[in-house]
Write a protein that holds these residues in place. Structure first.
Motif, PDB file in Angstrom:
ATOM      1  N   LEU A 395     113.119  21.448  28.812  1.00  9.96           N
ATOM      2  CA  LEU A 395     114.373  20.958  28.065  1.00  9.96           C
ATOM      3  C   LEU A 395     114.218  20.883  26.799  1.00  9.96           C
ATOM      4  O   LEU A 395     113.330  20.255  26.358  1.00  9.96           O
ATOM      5  N   VAL A 396     114.862  21.584  25.912  1.00 11.91           N
ATOM      6  CA  VAL A 396     115.194  21.561  24.596  1.00 11.91           C
ATOM      7  C   VAL A 396     116.170  20.644  24.189  1.00 11.91           C
ATOM      8  O   VAL A 396     117.307  21.043  24.262  1.00 11.91           O
ATOM      9  N   TRP A 397     116.005  19.535  23.674  1.00 12.56           N
ATOM     10  CA  TRP A 397     116.842  18.431  23.422  1.00 12.56           C
ATOM     11  C   TRP A 397     117.107  18.736  21.668  1.00 12.56           C
ATOM     12  O   TRP A 397     116.657  18.102  20.978  1.00 12.56           O
ATOM     13  N   GLY A 398     118.384  19.681  21.486  1.00 12.50           N
ATOM     14  CA  GLY A 398     118.587  20.069  20.225  1.00 12.50           C
ATOM     15  C   GLY A 398     119.640  21.259  20.177  1.00 12.50           C
ATOM     16  O   GLY A 398     120.503  21.292  21.222  1.00 12.50           O
ATOM     17  N   MET A 399     119.846  22.000  19.010  1.00 13.80           N
ATOM     18  CA  MET A 399     120.556  22.839  18.870  1.00 13.80           C
ATOM     19  C   MET A 399     120.038  24.228  18.702  1.00 13.80           C
ATOM     20  O   MET A 399     120.565  25.191  17.765  1.00 13.80           O
ATOM     21  N   HIS A 400     118.867  24.552  19.275  1.00 13.42           N
ATOM     22  CA  HIS A 400     118.059  25.794  19.355  1.00 13.42           C
ATOM     23  C   HIS A 400     117.809  26.260  20.880  1.00 13.42           C
ATOM     24  O   HIS A 400     116.669  26.490  20.954  1.00 13.42           O
ATOM     25  N   PRO A 401     118.766  26.868  21.446  1.00 15.46           N
ATOM     26  CA  PRO A 401     118.659  27.513  22.788  1.00 15.46           C
ATOM     27  C   PRO A 401     117.815  28.805  22.629  1.00 15.46           C
ATOM     28  O   PRO A 401     117.316  29.105  23.662  1.00 15.46           O
ATOM     29  N   PRO A 455     112.216  18.213  34.110  1.00 11.40           N
ATOM     30  CA  PRO A 455     111.630  19.328  33.623  1.00 11.40           C
ATOM     31  C   PRO A 455     109.993  18.966  33.136  1.00 11.40           C
ATOM     32  O   PRO A 455     109.875  17.642  32.906  1.00 11.40           O
ATOM     33  N   GLU A 456     109.225  19.684  33.249  1.00 10.65           N
ATOM     34  CA  GLU A 456     107.648  19.614  32.948  1.00 10.65           C
ATOM     35  C   GLU A 456     107.360  19.128  31.447  1.00 10.65           C
ATOM     36  O   GLU A 456     106.857  18.368  31.160  1.00 10.65           O
ATOM     37  N   VAL A 457     108.240  19.771  30.630  1.00  9.87           N
ATOM     38  CA  VAL A 457     108.152  19.639  29.122  1.00  9.87           C
ATOM     39  C   VAL A 457     109.458  19.265  28.605  1.00  9.87           C
ATOM     40  O   VAL A 457     110.502  20.033  28.852  1.00  9.87           O
ATOM     41  N   PHE A 458     109.531  18.394  27.555  1.00  8.62           N
ATOM     42  CA  PHE A 458     110.618  17.891  26.853  1.00  8.62           C
ATOM     43  C   PHE A 458     110.431  18.092  25.318  1.00  8.62           C
ATOM     44  O   PHE A 458     109.504  17.663  24.932  1.00  8.62           O
ATOM     45  N   VAL A 459     111.210  19.025  24.903  1.00  8.20           N
ATOM     46  CA  VAL A 459     111.242  19.150  23.392  1.00  8.20           C
ATOM     47  C   VAL A 459     112.027  18.537  22.778  1.00  8.20           C
ATOM     48  O   VAL A 459     113.327  18.779  22.807  1.00  8.20           O
ATOM     49  N   ASP A 460     112.035  17.452  21.770  1.00  5.35           N
ATOM     50  CA  ASP A 460     112.939  16.877  21.163  1.00  5.35           C
ATOM     51  C   ASP A 460     112.887  17.377  19.663  1.00  5.35           C
ATOM     52  O   ASP A 460     112.033  17.559  18.706  1.00  5.35           O
ATOM     53  N   TYR A 461     114.175  18.338  19.608  1.00  5.09           N
ATOM     54  CA  TYR A 461     114.346  18.978  18.303  1.00  5.09           C
ATOM     55  C   TYR A 461     115.450  18.696  17.669  1.00  5.09           C
ATOM     56  O   TYR A 461     116.413  19.459  16.928  1.00  5.09           O
ATOM     57  N   SER A 462     115.711  17.148  17.690  1.00 11.10           N
ATOM     58  CA  SER A 462     116.848  16.566  17.041  1.00 11.10           C
ATOM     59  C   SER A 462     116.702  16.350  15.394  1.00 11.10           C
ATOM     60  O   SER A 462     117.768  16.346  14.810  1.00 11.10           O
ATOM     61  N   ASP A 463     115.572  16.130  15.044  1.00 10.44           N
ATOM     62  CA  ASP A 463     115.090  15.627  13.610  1.00 10.44           C
ATOM     63  C   ASP A 463     116.123  14.716  13.061  1.00 10.44           C
ATOM     64  O   ASP A 463     116.575  15.247  11.787  1.00 10.44           O
ATOM     65  N   GLY A 464     116.221  13.943  13.823  1.00 12.25           N
ATOM     66  CA  GLY A 464     116.994  12.752  13.113  1.00 12.25           C
ATOM     67  C   GLY A 464     118.620  13.009  13.032  1.00 12.25           C
ATOM     68  O   GLY A 464     119.400  12.275  12.430  1.00 12.25           O
ATOM     69  N   ALA A 465     118.997  13.828  13.831  1.00  8.85           N
ATOM     70  CA  ALA A 465     120.543  14.090  14.010  1.00  8.85           C
ATOM     71  C   ALA A 465     121.184  13.250  14.885  1.00  8.85           C
ATOM     72  O   ALA A 465     120.706  12.175  15.105  1.00  8.85           O
ATOM     73  N   PRO A 466     122.532  12.930  14.710  1.00 13.52           N
ATOM     74  CA  PRO A 466     123.156  11.925  15.433  1.00 13.52           C
ATOM     75  C   PRO A 466     122.815  11.756  16.874  1.00 13.52           C
ATOM     76  O   PRO A 466     123.038  10.753  17.420  1.00 13.52           O
ATOM     77  N   TYR A 467     122.483  12.958  17.435  1.00 17.07           N
ATOM     78  CA  TYR A 467     122.177  12.807  18.900  1.00 17.07           C
ATOM     79  C   TYR A 467     120.607  12.724  19.229  1.00 17.07           C
ATOM     80  O   TYR A 467     120.175  12.887  20.418  1.00 17.07           O
ATOM     81  N   ALA A 492     109.663  19.327  15.420  1.00 17.01           N
ATOM     82  CA  ALA A 492     109.778  19.168  16.920  1.00 17.01           C
ATOM     83  C   ALA A 492     108.762  18.304  17.634  1.00 17.01           C
ATOM     84  O   ALA A 492     107.635  18.239  17.235  1.00 17.01           O
ATOM     85  N   VAL A 493     109.221  17.330  18.199  1.00 16.94           N
ATOM     86  CA  VAL A 493     108.377  16.432  18.856  1.00 16.94           C
ATOM     87  C   VAL A 493     108.247  16.827  20.444  1.00 16.94           C
ATOM     88  O   VAL A 493     109.299  16.934  21.324  1.00 16.94           O
TER      89      VAL A 493
END
Length: 514
Positions: A395-401, A455-467, A492-493
């Motif tokens: 799961l990529v949490w951000g705007m980079h599909p 999801p086995e892996v979670f990628v936080d790609y929000s980089d301080g965005a409002p979401y 990315a975290v």
């Protein structure tokens, strides 16, 4: 048995082929099309220089893989866009494999060439052979007159344009059923493609002045059926309720007035300025003959006004939205050049020379454009590929599909961007973003997905965005309950599911009956 008759306004295949042979036999198209094709290919050479140009390409590529893997559009595979382009991506991947986007880039070249040729045909009919060449070449040069990531990508607007120009061409020739069908194809590629319906309706109204009531009713019926039948068929195929929600009604919050107005206005005028600079060779002669153009080219001005309305829709003003303005601008500029007298030959040479120079600059920019965003996404994708197996989900949490496609890993949710769950989009501040602003029922569906399989892996790609997770309670809780931070890559975290939870999930999957 007699030959099957097509509705009035359509051409039988034999007649269509005969007309094509006649057109080619004149020598105009046999000489011009190869040159035009070479010019289109040259101006879009940078498109082949990168694996992916924009998140839209990454979204489409990921969607196509999900569909090929058994996903259902507007159910387990979702987006706020019509279905034709995801299906085209899926078909291209089925034929050529999903490891590269080069087949889509080739198809994009075909779309640009088709658009240029149709504009040439329109201009040739109105102003003569030379004007046809100017319009075709003018579009080929102007088509890269924005940021390279907006013009070199194989995205919605590129594939929408041929159908919009074709709809206008059919309307010019009073082929109303075909004009309606082409308008539907444009709208089913991207919703704003339907804006061409306005000049089509104007041409219909103008063409029927003085006609009897039966002829008017027949023309309106043919246009309406030509548009509604393909839309209805696609709605039935994808499910009427799902189609209406994802293509029409579900985007109301996305098109809201909330957001960072200075950012949006800066983007709006910035992209308009870039397009204006790229098309100055056509805009200068248009300005000199503006009064006559407004009088004689009213249908094209209506087309341009409708296209401007399409750009305004959503109030985000991304650069690729402005591609919709290019066909009517090219025709208006071509018409202005065609009306110049011989004494104004310098202005004609300026238009051609400036257009070639601007296109050269934008083409070079395409090769030297900064790689940093793509390099960062590629690096994160390599981390994900290295640290997961093909059977594990991400799961990529951000705007980079595009990370899903670059990593060749299965998305852990149908919501490929955080925007679908939080209403975030480029240019928004925190005002219009949050759990309560996501698409209807999206969080209930997301939570059901997480209960079924984390999801086995979670990628936080929000980089301080409002979401960012700290602002979105369900995501913050999900990470706290089930994940451990295992690494960082730039902004990315990266988190991995805790081993105890992985064991529980595996046991659960074994106990679920087939």
């Amino acid at each position: 048995m007699g030959e099957l008759a097509l509705p009035a306004g359509w051409l039988m295949p034999g007649e269509l082929m005969a007309r094509a042979r006649t057109a080619l036999s004149t020598g105009y198209w046999t000489r011009f099309l190869p040159i035009l094709g070479a010019l289109v290919a040259f101006t879009h050479l940078p498109s082949f220089a990168r694996s992916v140009w924009s998140p839209d390409e990454g979204y489409l590529a990921t969607q196509a893989r999900m569909l090929a893997g058994g996903g259902v559009l507007y159910d387990t595979v979702v987006d706020r866009k019509p279905p034709l382009l995801p299906w085209l991506y899926e078909a291209a991947f089925w034929l050529f494999g999903s490891a590269s986007l080069w087949p889509l880039r080739v198809l994009a070249l075909g779309a640009h060439l088709t658009t240029a040729a149709l504009l040439a045909a329109l201009a040739r009919r109105r102003w003569g052979d030379r004007a046809g060449v100017v319009a075709g070449v003018g579009y080929a040069l102007l088509s890269i007159g924005l940021s390279p990531e907006d013009t070199q990508a194989a995205t919605f607007e590129v594939f929408m344009l041929p159908a919009t120009v074709l709809a206008f061409w059919f309307a010019q020739n009073s082929r109303w059923a075909a004009a309606g069908f082409a308008t539907a194809v444009a709208a089913l590629t991207k919703q704003t493609g339907g804006a061409v319906l306005f000049p089509v309706l104007w041409l219909l109204w103008r063409g029927l002045r003085g006609s009897d009531g039966l002829a008017r009713r027949d023309a309106w019926l043919r246009l309406g059926l030509g548009f509604l039948l393909p839309v209805s068929v696609i709605a039935l195929v994808t499910g009427p309720a799902h189609f209406v929600f994802w293509v029409v009604s579900g985007s109301s919050d996305y098109a809201s007035l909330d957001g960072a107005w200075l950012t949006m206005l800066g983007r709006a005028f910035g992209n308009l300025g870039i397009l204006g600079a790229a098309g100055l060779g056509l805009l200068v002669p248009l300005a000199t003959g503006l009064r006559r153009s407004l009088r004689e080219d009213r249908d094209i001005w209506i087309w341009l006004a409708a296209s401007v309305a399409g750009v305004l829709t959503g109030l985000h003003f991304f650069g690729h939205y402005y591609l919709q303005l290019m066909p009517p601008l090219v025709l208006l500029g071509t018409g202005a050049l065609a009306r110049l007298t011989r004494r104004q030959g310098l202005l004609q040479r300026f238009a051609l020379g400036y257009g070639a120079l601007a296109a050269t600059v934008f083409c070079v920019l395409g090769f030297v454009w900064p790689h940093q965003p793509l390099q960062q996404a590629t690096s994160v994708a390599e981390d994900v590929t290295r640290d997961t197996s093909p059977q594990e989900t991400v799961l990529v949490w951000g705007m980079h599909p595009e990370i899903y496609w670059l990593a060749d890993r299965i998305p852990g949710t149908r919501y490929l961007t955080a925007g679908l769950l939080t209403n975030f989009a480029g240019g928004r501040d925190g005002k219009g973003v949050g759990v309560d602003r996501g698409m209807a029922d999206s969080w209930a569906t997301f939570e059901a997905e997480m209960k079924e399989r984390l999801p086995e892996v979670f990628v936080d790609y929000s980089d301080g965005a409002p979401y960012a997770p700290q602002n979105i309670a369900p995501i913050r809780q999900l990470l706290a309950d089930h994940y451990t931070l295992v690494g960082r890559d730039g902004d990315a975290v990266i988190y991995r599911m805790r081993p105890s939870r992985q064991l529980n999930d595996r046991l659960h999957s074994r106990n679920v009956p087939n």
